[in-house]
Design an enzyme around this catalytic site. Structure first.
Site, PDB file in Angstrom:
ATOM      1  N   GLY A  41      -6.173 -20.457  92.331  1.00 34.56           N
ATOM      2  CA  GLY A  41      -4.938 -21.113  91.923  1.00 34.56           C
ATOM      3  C   GLY A  41      -3.716 -20.348  92.371  1.00 34.56           C
ATOM      4  N   ASN A  60      -7.736 -17.966  87.739  1.00 34.56           N
ATOM      5  CA  ASN A  60      -6.439 -18.436  87.257  1.00 34.56           C
ATOM      6  C   ASN A  60      -6.288 -19.950  87.329  1.00 34.56           C
ATOM      7  OD1 ASN A  60      -3.390 -18.281  86.786  1.00 34.56           O
ATOM      8  ND2 ASN A  60      -3.477 -19.108  88.863  1.00 34.56           N
ATOM      9  N   SER A  92      -5.198 -18.826  77.625  1.00 32.86           N
ATOM     10  CA  SER A  92      -3.913 -19.224  77.060  1.00 32.86           C
ATOM     11  C   SER A  92      -3.967 -18.833  75.598  1.00 32.86           C
ATOM     12  CB  SER A  92      -3.713 -20.735  77.196  1.00 32.86           C
ATOM     13  OG  SER A  92      -2.676 -21.181  76.328  1.00 32.86           O
ATOM     14  N   TYR A 112      -7.851 -29.290  76.337  1.00 31.66           N
ATOM     15  CA  TYR A 112      -7.340 -28.057  76.954  1.00 31.66           C
ATOM     16  C   TYR A 112      -7.650 -26.845  76.073  1.00 31.66           C
ATOM     17  CZ  TYR A 112      -3.994 -24.763  78.986  1.00 31.66           C
ATOM     18  OH  TYR A 112      -3.407 -23.667  79.566  1.00 31.66           O
ATOM     19  N   VAL A 113      -7.414 -26.985  74.769  1.00 29.86           N
ATOM     20  CA  VAL A 113      -7.717 -25.896  73.831  1.00 29.86           C
ATOM     21  C   VAL A 113      -9.189 -25.518  73.922  1.00 29.86           C
ATOM     22  CG1 VAL A 113      -7.971 -25.364  71.376  1.00 29.86           C
ATOM     23  CG2 VAL A 113      -5.825 -26.327  72.211  1.00 29.86           C
ATOM     24  N   ALA A 114     -10.059 -26.526  73.937  1.00 27.21           N
ATOM     25  CA  ALA A 114     -11.500 -26.262  73.978  1.00 27.21           C
ATOM     26  C   ALA A 114     -11.902 -25.528  75.253  1.00 27.21           C
ATOM     27  CB  ALA A 114     -12.272 -27.571  73.856  1.00 27.21           C
ATOM     28  N   THR A 115     -11.289 -25.897  76.399  1.00 28.92           N
ATOM     29  CA  THR A 115     -11.632 -25.202  77.646  1.00 28.92           C
ATOM     30  C   THR A 115     -11.214 -23.738  77.596  1.00 28.92           C
ATOM     31  OG1 THR A 115      -9.539 -25.752  78.809  1.00 28.92           O
ATOM     32  CG2 THR A 115     -11.367 -27.322  78.994  1.00 28.92           C
ATOM     33  N   LYS A 116     -10.077 -23.463  76.978  1.00 32.71           N
ATOM     34  CA  LYS A 116      -9.597 -22.083  76.941  1.00 32.71           C
ATOM     35  C   LYS A 116     -10.368 -21.250  75.910  1.00 32.71           C
ATOM     36  CE  LYS A 116      -6.696 -22.500  80.259  1.00 32.71           C
ATOM     37  NZ  LYS A 116      -6.985 -21.824  81.561  1.00 32.71           N
TER      38      LYS A 116
END
Length: 283
Positions: free
Chosen positions: A12, A87, A139, A153-157
């Site tokens: 990234g 990243n 994050s 998104y929260v779950a992936t992080k």
């Protein structure tokens, strides 16, 4: 700061934190393999650093073969791989009820499975070296996840953070270190229309989720407190020390929210300790 020429592999790298990190690394004399979905998107850093320091790579991170070619090209060019920075990723907004299976799976494909693809290819080289450092960019939402409308998104992080903890336990005996970085809001184009994905469907009853989206797009975008260039230097600092942190929080907001989360967990633990311990078999 140690400025000896190590080899970094940064995903990234065409914008945001990835771009800031690559520029800082080149300025400090490091060798960098910088990846993006298209080679053309890396043109802005082609003239950075000294000749031979930068290896721009077009990589599909969801394709194991593409990742393997990139990692092999890095080792062929520079002779080793010292620091891997996972990243690349994107934000997916939408309530859990409203998001489609495809939207959630795509988010996990890029934010979780792509880093695993890179790890599979990078770790054999680090294992042979008996050295290396994996830095996964999560994050603060991967530690304190109470944000309506950001569940995917929260779950992936959270997944990336847990993966990093396991990685640290697995590779310590091999001399390979691992760090998960939890930035607060960083002033990049993360909230731009080209980076943030919105669920195709919405449900009107979820007013908190809509308010959170409006706040991020209308008030926070372009006003984030985090400086990507200073964050890049923090990452380099963590990579330069003998005992880097497993958990690295970045920015005042991230530090505040992390402490808030720990206080909440401690309060729940204390309030329910007796009842919780009573679930064991009687001694």
């Amino acid at each position: 700061m140690n400025t000896s020429p190590n080899t970094w592999f940064v995903t990234g790298a065409s914008k945001g934190l990835g771009l800031a990190l690559v520029k800082a690394l080149l300025a400090h004399g490091q060798n960098v393999a910088a990846t993006s979905r298209t080679r053309a998107s890396l043109e802005s850093i082609q003239t950075e650093g000294k000749a031979g320091q930068l290896l721009p790579l077009e990589v599909d991170l969801s394709d194991a073969d593409s990742v393997q070619r990139a990692v092999d090209a890095t080792v062929t060019r520079f002779g080793r791989l010292d620091v891997l920075v996972n990243n690349a990723g994107y934000g997916q907004q939408g309530t859990l009820e409203a998001m489609s299976d495809a939207e959630v799976r795509r988010n996990f494909e890029i934010n979780v499975f792509a880093p695993i693809n890179v790890l599979r290819q990078a770790l054999p080289h680090m294992r042979r070296q008996r050295s290396g450092h994996v830095i996964n960019i999560a994050s603060i939402v991967g530690f304190q996840g109470g944000y309506a409308g950001w569940g995917s998104y929260v779950a992936t992080k959270f997944a990336l953070a847990g993966l990093t903890e396991t990685l640290a336990a697995e590779t310590a005996e091999l001399g390979i270190k691992a760090t998960v970085v939890y930035p607060g809001p960083v002033r990049t184009d993360f909230l731009s229309s080209g980076s943030l994905m919105l669920a195709a469907r919405s449900i009107a009853d979820y007013t908190e989720a809509q308010a959170s989206l409006d706040l991020h797009l209308d008030s926070l975008a372009g006003q984030q407190a985090g400086d990507p260039e200073r964050l890049a230097l923090l990452i380099m600092q963590a990579a330069a020390v003998e005992k880097p942190p497993l958990h690295l929080f970045a920015g005042r907001i991230a530090c505040h929210l992390a402490q808030q989360k720990m206080n909440t967990v401690t309060a729940d633990l204390d309030a329910w300790r007796a009842a919780s311990m009573a679930t064991d078999f009687a001694a």
